[in-house]
Design a protein around this motif. Structure first.
Motif, PDB file in Angstrom:
ATOM      1  N   SER A  79       0.852  -1.190   0.147  1.00 25.46           N
ATOM      2  CA  SER A  79      -0.112   0.142   0.023  1.00 25.46           C
ATOM      3  C   SER A  79       0.816   1.195  -0.093  1.00 25.46           C
ATOM      4  N   GLY A  80       0.508   2.007  -0.809  1.00 27.22           N
ATOM      5  CA  GLY A  80       1.216   3.537  -0.807  1.00 27.22           C
ATOM      6  C   GLY A  80       2.385   3.405  -1.853  1.00 27.22           C
ATOM      7  N   SER A  81       2.897   4.493  -2.111  1.00 27.60           N
ATOM      8  CA  SER A  81       4.045   4.485  -2.832  1.00 27.60           C
ATOM      9  C   SER A  81       5.323   3.842  -2.675  1.00 27.60           C
ATOM     10  N   PHE A  82       6.159   3.367  -3.681  1.00 28.71           N
ATOM     11  CA  PHE A  82       7.365   2.446  -3.485  1.00 28.71           C
ATOM     12  C   PHE A  82       8.224   3.346  -2.473  1.00 28.71           C
ATOM     13  N   GLU A  83       8.345   4.610  -2.689  1.00 29.50           N
ATOM     14  CA  GLU A  83       9.429   5.446  -2.209  1.00 29.50           C
ATOM     15  C   GLU A  83       9.091   5.728  -0.709  1.00 29.50           C
ATOM     16  N   TYR A  84       7.799   5.888  -0.502  1.00 27.32           N
ATOM     17  CA  TYR A  84       7.254   6.078   0.959  1.00 27.32           C
ATOM     18  C   TYR A  84       7.386   4.939   1.717  1.00 27.32           C
ATOM     19  N   ASN A  85       7.124   3.694   1.107  1.00 23.47           N
ATOM     20  CA  ASN A  85       7.198   2.308   1.794  1.00 23.47           C
ATOM     21  C   ASN A  85       8.645   2.126   2.255  1.00 23.47           C
ATOM     22  N   GLN A  86       9.806   2.469   1.076  1.00 23.34           N
ATOM     23  CA  GLN A  86      11.085   2.204   1.632  1.00 23.34           C
ATOM     24  C   GLN A  86      11.446   3.045   2.703  1.00 23.34           C
ATOM     25  N   LEU A 120       9.671   4.357   5.216  1.00 22.78           N
ATOM     26  CA  LEU A 120       8.911   3.808   6.406  1.00 22.78           C
ATOM     27  C   LEU A 120       9.747   2.682   6.889  1.00 22.78           C
ATOM     28  N   SER A 121       9.983   1.835   6.136  1.00 19.31           N
ATOM     29  CA  SER A 121      10.674   0.718   6.362  1.00 19.31           C
ATOM     30  C   SER A 121      12.175   0.769   7.084  1.00 19.31           C
ATOM     31  N   GLU A 122      12.729   1.875   6.596  1.00 18.86           N
ATOM     32  CA  GLU A 122      14.051   2.272   7.175  1.00 18.86           C
ATOM     33  C   GLU A 122      13.810   2.890   8.672  1.00 18.86           C
ATOM     34  N   ARG A 123      12.893   3.712   8.736  1.00 26.38           N
ATOM     35  CA  ARG A 123      12.676   4.288   9.984  1.00 26.38           C
ATOM     36  C   ARG A 123      12.371   3.081  10.827  1.00 26.38           C
ATOM     37  N   ARG A 124      11.468   2.240  10.597  1.00 24.14           N
ATOM     38  CA  ARG A 124      10.981   1.162  11.571  1.00 24.14           C
ATOM     39  C   ARG A 124      12.252   0.339  12.284  1.00 24.14           C
ATOM     40  N   ALA A 125      12.819  -0.064  11.072  1.00 24.51           N
ATOM     41  CA  ALA A 125      14.384  -0.811  11.259  1.00 24.51           C
ATOM     42  C   ALA A 125      15.154  -0.117  12.208  1.00 24.51           C
ATOM     43  N   TYR A 126      15.146   1.215  12.091  1.00 22.51           N
ATOM     44  CA  TYR A 126      16.287   2.111  12.963  1.00 22.51           C
ATOM     45  C   TYR A 126      15.518   2.109  14.312  1.00 22.51           C
ATOM     46  N   SER A 127      14.455   2.208  14.325  1.00 26.35           N
ATOM     47  CA  SER A 127      13.541   2.419  15.637  1.00 26.35           C
ATOM     48  C   SER A 127      13.965   1.223  16.580  1.00 26.35           C
ATOM     49  N   VAL A 128      13.995   0.024  15.887  1.00 26.50           N
ATOM     50  CA  VAL A 128      14.319  -1.184  16.674  1.00 26.50           C
ATOM     51  C   VAL A 128      15.716  -1.356  16.992  1.00 26.50           C
ATOM     52  N   ALA A 129      16.610  -1.032  16.111  1.00 26.85           N
ATOM     53  CA  ALA A 129      17.957  -0.928  16.350  1.00 26.85           C
ATOM     54  C   ALA A 129      18.313   0.239  17.244  1.00 26.85           C
ATOM     55  N   ASP A 130      17.700   1.020  17.403  1.00 33.38           N
ATOM     56  CA  ASP A 130      18.185   2.302  18.430  1.00 33.38           C
ATOM     57  C   ASP A 130      17.677   1.711  19.759  1.00 33.38           C
ATOM     58  N   SER A 166      23.524  -3.403  12.733  1.00 33.13           N
ATOM     59  CA  SER A 166      23.173  -2.480  11.590  1.00 33.13           C
ATOM     60  C   SER A 166      21.684  -2.762  11.420  1.00 33.13           C
ATOM     61  N   SER A 167      21.104  -1.789  10.571  1.00 39.56           N
ATOM     62  CA  SER A 167      19.737  -1.543  10.021  1.00 39.56           C
ATOM     63  C   SER A 167      19.493  -1.281   8.724  1.00 39.56           C
ATOM     64  N   HIS A 168      18.460  -2.153   8.217  1.00 36.18           N
ATOM     65  CA  HIS A 168      18.164  -1.819   6.820  1.00 36.18           C
ATOM     66  C   HIS A 168      16.629  -1.810   6.465  1.00 36.18           C
ATOM     67  N   GLY A 169      16.308  -1.091   5.275  1.00 31.63           N
ATOM     68  CA  GLY A 169      14.812  -1.180   5.016  1.00 31.63           C
ATOM     69  C   GLY A 169      14.815  -1.594   3.696  1.00 31.63           C
ATOM     70  N   PHE A 170      13.650  -2.367   3.479  1.00 31.14           N
ATOM     71  CA  PHE A 170      13.434  -3.113   2.303  1.00 31.14           C
ATOM     72  C   PHE A 170      12.141  -2.627   1.625  1.00 31.14           C
ATOM     73  N   GLY A 171      11.424  -1.870   2.416  1.00 33.56           N
ATOM     74  CA  GLY A 171      10.082  -1.498   1.734  1.00 33.56           C
ATOM     75  C   GLY A 171       9.188  -2.667   1.324  1.00 33.56           C
ATOM     76  N   GLU A 172       8.459  -2.696   0.396  1.00 29.69           N
ATOM     77  CA  GLU A 172       7.458  -3.493  -0.104  1.00 29.69           C
ATOM     78  C   GLU A 172       8.187  -5.051  -0.721  1.00 29.69           C
ATOM     79  N   ARG A 173       9.459  -4.704  -0.913  1.00 30.57           N
ATOM     80  CA  ARG A 173      10.184  -5.885  -1.413  1.00 30.57           C
ATOM     81  C   ARG A 173      10.271  -7.094  -0.579  1.00 30.57           C
TER      82      ARG A 173
END
Length: 218
Positions: free
Chosen positions: A153-160, A162-172, A185-192
């Motif tokens: 759901s949503g654009s590819f860029e937005y999902n990417q 969001l996924s990066e911010r979520r991964a960072y939140s857990v890592a932090d 380390s943390s990475h976001g993969f969006g809707e992939r």
């Protein structure tokens, strides 16, 4: 050559040892045994290769012993870590998945980690992450990679993003609870890399997830 063949056969036999999986009740090859067998074979071949012709048998045997110890050590280390993670995370909604001999994946569904379209951890998820920290503190030779994923759901860029911010939140959060930042380390993969069909609400919910990938180091 005869010694080398004998060592390799012993290594293969070790890798075929069967144990009972305490979580499924099924018979499986022990990761410790697998690591020992693979390490022994690799060590034997390397030991023979770097030794003179006269000492090739001795080199193979020495290499097998060293390689088997290293390989078995990784398997044993990860077996124990997996068992403790399963114990700590039972009934939390987090799925513990073994990946090969030296890696463990924790799959954390979005419904217990974040509110929809948010990168702020839900407070009720803190105790679960604290349990992960408890185990990772004990097994301090493991490296940790946090990966974030979304549904389509949503654009590819937005999902990417969001996924990066979520991964960072857990890592932090993990760092804030005392784990060394150099391990994480943390990475976001969006809707992939979806794990379910995005065409259904249940599938989209499954794809909104965070995974903690743990790799053993000896």
């Amino acid at each position: 050559m005869k010694k080398l063949t004998t060592v390799i056969m012993l290594g293969l036999l070790a890798s075929g040892c069967q144990t009972m999986d305490p979580y499924t009740g099924e018979s499986k090859t022990s990761n410790t045994a697998t690591g020992t067998g693979i390490g022994a074979v690799a060590g034997a071949v390397l030991g023979a290769a770097v030794s003179s012709k006269k000492d090739r048998g001795r080199g193979a045997l020495t290499g097998a012993l060293v390689g088997g110890a290293v390989g078995g050590g990784i398997g044993h280390y990860m077996d124990n870590q997996e068992a403790q993670l399963r114990q700590e995370l039972e009934a939390t909604g987090v799925r513990v998945q073994r990946v090969g001999e030296d890696a463990i994946r924790l799959i954390m569904p979005g419904n217990i980690t974040f509110q929809l379209d948010s990168d702020q951890l839900q407070p009720q998820f803190y105790p679960t992450l604290d349990s992960v920290v408890k185990v990772l503190t004990k097994y301090d030779r493991s490296l940790i990679d946090v990966a974030g994923y979304t549904d389509s759901s949503g654009s590819f860029e937005y999902n990417q993003q969001l996924s990066e911010r979520r991964a960072y939140s857990v890592a932090d959060y993990l760092v804030g609870q005392g784990l060394l930042a150099t391990r994480i380390s943390s990475h976001g993969f969006g809707e992939r890399y979806p794990i379910a069909d995005n065409g259904s609400a249940a599938g989209r919910a499954a794809n909104r997830r965070v995974e903690i990938n743990i790799r053993g180091q000896i």
